[in-house]
Design a protein around this motif. Structure first.
Motif: not given
Length: 180
Positions: A54-55, A79-81, A122-123, A158-161
């Protein structure tokens, strides 16, 4: 199989027919004739499979020579693709589309040659699989900054990836090598 053009018509969202019962499910992930009828008439030469936590954000990748079309899907997690049109002659140059692909929704995305591609997980974890229309050629690989303000991609972070070092060195679209 249901195929829907996205806001960039060459990028296609594919919803395969899924047949399920108490034993599980069955779906066809590739059938040349059906995909050709849908406008995806390519020879695939390489399959890839990645697992990420995640992230993680991978991308935005492309090959300036030996451009790859990619048929992408998620077999575990979500995922967001994202696909970014980097064809200067295109009316959608510099625009992006994003879709949520999950193991649950079983959707696939067709990202044609001439696009930069990336995704964020995202999971908790995600397994991402994709077919490519050309071979990986590291000498031709390029990367566009995932956070280029001119692109304004709405990554669901939600945070820096977690980003690989070479992706941190990606160029903004304005300075990137693009397709004619």
């Amino acid at each position: 199989m249901h195929v829907t053009p996205t806001a960039i018509p060459e990028v296609l969202l594919i919803e395969p027919a899924v047949f399920g019962d108490e034993r599980g499910f069955f779906m066809e992930t590739w059938q040349r004739r059906k995909f050709a009828e849908a406008g995806i008439d390519y020879d695939f030469v390489q399959d890839n499979h990645s697992r990420s936590v995640q992230g993680t954000l991978r991308g935005l990748h492309y090959q300036i020579r030996q451009p790859q079309g990619k048929l992408v899907r998620v077999t575990h997690g979500a995922v967001f693709d994202v696909a970014v049109d980097i064809r200067k002659s295109s009316p959608t140059f510099g625009r992006w589309v994003g879709e949520y692909l999950t193991a649950e929704n079983k959707r696939m995305l067709w990202v044609p040659p001439g696009f930069a591609h990336g995704f964020c997980v995202t999971s908790d974890t995600a397994e991402f699989q994709y077919k490519c229309t050309d071979y990986y050629a590291p000498e031709h690989e390029r990367s566009i900054r995932w956070d280029d303000p001119d692109l304004g991609i709405a990554w669901p972070l939600e945070h820096e990836p977690l980003v690989f070092a070479k992706d941190q060195q990606g160029r903004p679209l304005a300075q990137a090598e693009c397709f004619a």
